[in-house]
Write a protein that holds these residues in place. Structure first.
Motif, PDB file in Angstrom:
ATOM      1  N   UNK A 305       0.811  -1.216   0.000  1.00 28.12           N
ATOM      2  CA  UNK A 305       0.000   0.000   0.000  1.00 28.12           C
ATOM      3  C   UNK A 305       0.845   1.266   0.000  1.00 28.12           C
ATOM      4  N   UNK A 306       0.254   2.299  -0.572  1.00 30.72           N
ATOM      5  CA  UNK A 306       0.812   3.642  -0.528  1.00 30.72           C
ATOM      6  C   UNK A 306      -0.021   4.468   0.451  1.00 30.72           C
ATOM      7  N   UNK A 307       0.624   5.271   1.250  1.00 26.25           N
ATOM      8  CA  UNK A 307      -0.086   6.093   2.222  1.00 26.25           C
ATOM      9  C   UNK A 307      -0.879   7.177   1.493  1.00 26.25           C
ATOM     10  N   UNK A 308      -2.143   7.326   1.902  1.00 25.06           N
ATOM     11  CA  UNK A 308      -3.029   8.307   1.280  1.00 25.06           C
ATOM     12  C   UNK A 308      -3.677   9.182   2.348  1.00 25.06           C
ATOM     13  N   UNK A 309      -4.104  10.341   1.913  1.00 24.44           N
ATOM     14  CA  UNK A 309      -4.762  11.269   2.833  1.00 24.44           C
ATOM     15  C   UNK A 309      -6.026  10.632   3.403  1.00 24.44           C
ATOM     16  N   UNK A 310      -6.260  10.891   4.690  1.00 29.76           N
ATOM     17  CA  UNK A 310      -7.415  10.398   5.446  1.00 29.76           C
ATOM     18  C   UNK A 310      -7.330   8.918   5.816  1.00 29.76           C
ATOM     19  N   UNK A 311      -6.156   8.353   5.698  1.00 36.56           N
ATOM     20  CA  UNK A 311      -5.914   7.064   6.335  1.00 36.56           C
ATOM     21  C   UNK A 311      -5.665   7.303   7.821  1.00 36.56           C
ATOM     22  N   UNK A 312      -5.974   6.322   8.640  1.00 35.53           N
ATOM     23  CA  UNK A 312      -5.630   6.354  10.057  1.00 35.53           C
ATOM     24  C   UNK A 312      -4.702   5.173  10.319  1.00 35.53           C
ATOM     25  N   UNK A 313      -3.508   5.447  10.853  1.00 35.55           N
ATOM     26  CA  UNK A 313      -2.548   4.374  11.119  1.00 35.55           C
ATOM     27  C   UNK A 313      -1.890   4.574  12.479  1.00 35.55           C
ATOM     28  N   UNK A 314      -1.306   3.495  12.997  1.00 38.34           N
ATOM     29  CA  UNK A 314      -0.499   3.603  14.200  1.00 38.34           C
ATOM     30  C   UNK A 314       0.975   3.605  13.816  1.00 38.34           C
ATOM     31  N   UNK A 315       1.779   4.187  14.685  1.00 32.78           N
ATOM     32  CA  UNK A 315       3.234   4.143  14.551  1.00 32.78           C
ATOM     33  C   UNK A 315       3.750   3.679  15.902  1.00 32.78           C
ATOM     34  N   UNK A 316       4.283   2.437  15.960  1.00 35.07           N
ATOM     35  CA  UNK A 316       4.562   1.818  17.255  1.00 35.07           C
ATOM     36  C   UNK A 316       5.831   0.962  17.267  1.00 35.07           C
ATOM     37  N   UNK A 317       6.981   1.574  17.111  1.00 33.03           N
ATOM     38  CA  UNK A 317       8.211   0.796  17.223  1.00 33.03           C
ATOM     39  C   UNK A 317       8.414   0.310  18.658  1.00 33.03           C
ATOM     40  N   UNK A 318       9.136  -0.784  18.793  1.00 34.68           N
ATOM     41  CA  UNK A 318       9.419  -1.306  20.127  1.00 34.68           C
ATOM     42  C   UNK A 318      10.695  -2.127  20.129  1.00 34.68           C
ATOM     43  N   UNK A 319      11.320  -2.192  21.287  1.00 38.98           N
ATOM     44  CA  UNK A 319      12.496  -3.038  21.488  1.00 38.98           C
ATOM     45  C   UNK A 319      12.188  -3.962  22.666  1.00 38.98           C
ATOM     46  N   UNK A 320      12.413  -5.269  22.466  1.00 40.81           N
ATOM     47  CA  UNK A 320      12.034  -6.273  23.457  1.00 40.81           C
ATOM     48  C   UNK A 320      13.238  -7.178  23.723  1.00 40.81           C
ATOM     49  N   UNK A 321      13.846  -7.010  24.884  1.00 40.26           N
ATOM     50  CA  UNK A 321      15.031  -7.781  25.256  1.00 40.26           C
ATOM     51  C   UNK A 321      14.577  -8.866  26.227  1.00 40.26           C
ATOM     52  N   UNK A 322      14.567 -10.097  25.751  1.00 44.82           N
ATOM     53  CA  UNK A 322      14.033 -11.219  26.526  1.00 44.82           C
ATOM     54  C   UNK A 322      14.716 -11.338  27.881  1.00 44.82           C
ATOM     55  N   UNK A 323      13.879 -11.559  28.899  1.00 47.06           N
ATOM     56  CA  UNK A 323      14.323 -11.736  30.288  1.00 47.06           C
ATOM     57  C   UNK A 323      14.886 -10.463  30.912  1.00 47.06           C
ATOM     58  N   UNK A 324      14.754  -9.337  30.208  1.00 49.30           N
ATOM     59  CA  UNK A 324      15.175  -8.064  30.793  1.00 49.30           C
ATOM     60  C   UNK A 324      14.005  -7.083  30.830  1.00 49.30           C
ATOM     61  N   UNK A 325      13.698  -6.473  29.699  1.00 54.38           N
ATOM     62  CA  UNK A 325      12.600  -5.500  29.646  1.00 54.38           C
ATOM     63  C   UNK A 325      12.259  -5.188  28.202  1.00 54.38           C
ATOM     64  N   UNK A 326      11.171  -4.485  28.024  1.00 59.41           N
ATOM     65  CA  UNK A 326      10.761  -4.029  26.704  1.00 59.41           C
ATOM     66  C   UNK A 326      10.262  -2.599  26.759  1.00 59.41           C
ATOM     67  N   UNK A 327      10.282  -1.939  25.607  1.00 57.93           N
ATOM     68  CA  UNK A 327       9.782  -0.570  25.474  1.00 57.93           C
ATOM     69  C   UNK A 327       8.992  -0.474  24.178  1.00 57.93           C
ATOM     70  N   UNK A 328       7.795   0.077  24.240  1.00 63.72           N
ATOM     71  CA  UNK A 328       7.049   0.407  23.021  1.00 63.72           C
ATOM     72  C   UNK A 328       6.390   1.762  23.233  1.00 63.72           C
ATOM     73  N   UNK A 329       6.401   2.565  22.185  1.00 60.55           N
ATOM     74  CA  UNK A 329       5.749   3.874  22.197  1.00 60.55           C
ATOM     75  C   UNK A 329       4.902   3.950  20.941  1.00 60.55           C
ATOM     76  N   UNK A 330       3.627   4.242  21.111  1.00 58.86           N
ATOM     77  CA  UNK A 330       2.696   4.187  19.975  1.00 58.86           C
ATOM     78  C   UNK A 330       1.746   5.372  19.972  1.00 58.86           C
ATOM     79  N   UNK A 331       1.562   5.919  18.785  1.00 61.98           N
ATOM     80  CA  UNK A 331       0.529   6.933  18.551  1.00 61.98           C
ATOM     81  C   UNK A 331      -0.371   6.490  17.415  1.00 61.98           C
TER      82      UNK A 331
END
Length: 353
Positions: A305-331
């Motif tokens: 797909x190509x991004x078009x006007x009036x689409x609604x999407x999330x942006x949510x990168x994350x890093x997940x280090x097993x047995x330690x911790x994870x971080x995700x930030x999403x809008x």
């Protein structure tokens, strides 16, 4: 207007009629919110088939649609419609039909050609109307407010389930009719689980807590993720948090009309790669949001797909280090003429609860 666009697709695929069974698609096309009902679209007319419990509701929520009580018998109902409209082919949503139901449809539409289709209505749902965007924006506003009210109450000794309950209570208190999906609250080592739904685990000092949640407002979803720390955060935790935040904010700048979804996803991975942590980012960058929490388009390396006007999407990168911790930030964001408009507006600096 929605039926007009669907009928155009039917014409291209040489379908005389189309059978809609997915309830989200039924709602999108007709406004009917019942939990039992199908739509049958012909070139001349649209029918909604439901049961006794929803007849009155269907009449209130729909316009220019003939409501039929399924008690008359599906085979009889469709035989009459097929004969009336001289139908020789029926399209159906293959991804929502079980083998058992497919066999039943073969009997119901006896003598009529069945044509499997995929994503016909979903592709119409990609571009949102002003009314849809307004509903999603309100759902995001409710989720934002819930976060702002809950995070100051988070402390060592309360459980993930308590945090989830508080978020859900605050959203419903503000007018949400339900949650978009099972609320994710994952703390400590559990924060490295991307979909770690809330458990009985207690929050402890030094934990990261990933909260991924959203609500439904007027039939439309919101989606937000924030990661906070309890008491304190180690240097490594702060470093990873800041890297995820940098990638998230840079990725937001890539959300613009004409951009390729897969390229936006790839650029986020390239940024993580510069730090040598891209192997800890295993899911796609984002997805569409609307009536369902996961809709087209996907911001993934496989997306066409190509991004078009009036689409609604999330942006949510994350890093997940097993047995330690994870971080995700999403809008959740709306695509405008000038780029991405954030609909979830809670601050993204690292909060120490």
């Amino acid at each position: 207007m929605k039926f007009k666009a669907l009928k155009k697709q039917m014409e291209i695929l040489n379908m005389d009629s189309f059978y809609v069974s997915n309830l989200s698609n039924v709602y999108y096309l007709s406004g009917f919110k019942g939990t039992a009902g199908t739509i049958f679209v012909t070139k001349e007319k649209v029918y909604l088939i439901t049961d006794f419990r929803y007849i009155s509701q269907a009449k209130e929520q729909t316009e220019n649609i003939e409501i039929i009580d399924v008690a008359k018998g599906e085979k009889e109902i469709f035989c009459d419609i097929i004969k009336k409209h001289n139908i020789s082919s029926v399209g159906f949503e293959q991804e929502y039909i079980s083998y058992k139901r497919f066999t039943q449809l073969g009997e119901i539409f006896s003598g009529v050609k069945l044509l499997a289709s995929e994503g016909m209505v979903e592709k119409l749902r990609i571009i949102k109307t002003k009314e849809e965007i307004a509903a999603i924006e309100k759902a995001c506003e409710i989720a934002d407010e819930a976060f702002e009210r809950v995070y100051p109450l988070m402390k060592e000794g309360i459980s993930e389930l308590e945090v989830a309950a508080m978020l859900e209570y605050e959203m419903k208190k503000q007018g949400a009719t339900g949650v978009s999906f099972e609320t994710i609250v994952a703390s400590g080592v559990r924060s490295s689980m991307p979909h770690g739904t809330a458990s009985e685990k207690l929050l402890y000092e030094g934990d990261f807590v990933v909260m991924d949640f959203g609500c439904i407002y007027k039939g439309y979803c919101s989606d937000i993720t924030r990661t906070v720390a309890i008491g304190n955060a180690s240097d490594k935790m702060r470093d990873i948090y800041n890297k995820v935040l940098t990638v998230q904010e840079e990725s937001l700048k890539e959300i613009k009309k004409g951009a390729f979804c897969k390229e936006v996803d790839n650029k986020s991975r390239q940024m993580f790669s510069l730090w040598g942590i891209d192997s800890y980012f295993g899911h796609s960058l984002g997805h569409g949001v609307g009536i369902d929490i996961h809709e087209l388009p996907n911001l993934s390396s496989k997306s066409s797909f190509t991004i078009q006007e009036n689409m609604i999407v999330t942006v949510e990168p994350g890093i997940y280090i097993e047995n330690e911790f994870g971080v995700r930030i999403e809008d959740t964001v709306a695509v405008t003429e000038n780029g991405a408009k954030r609909l979830t507006k809670s601050g993204k600096h690292l909060i120490i609860c």
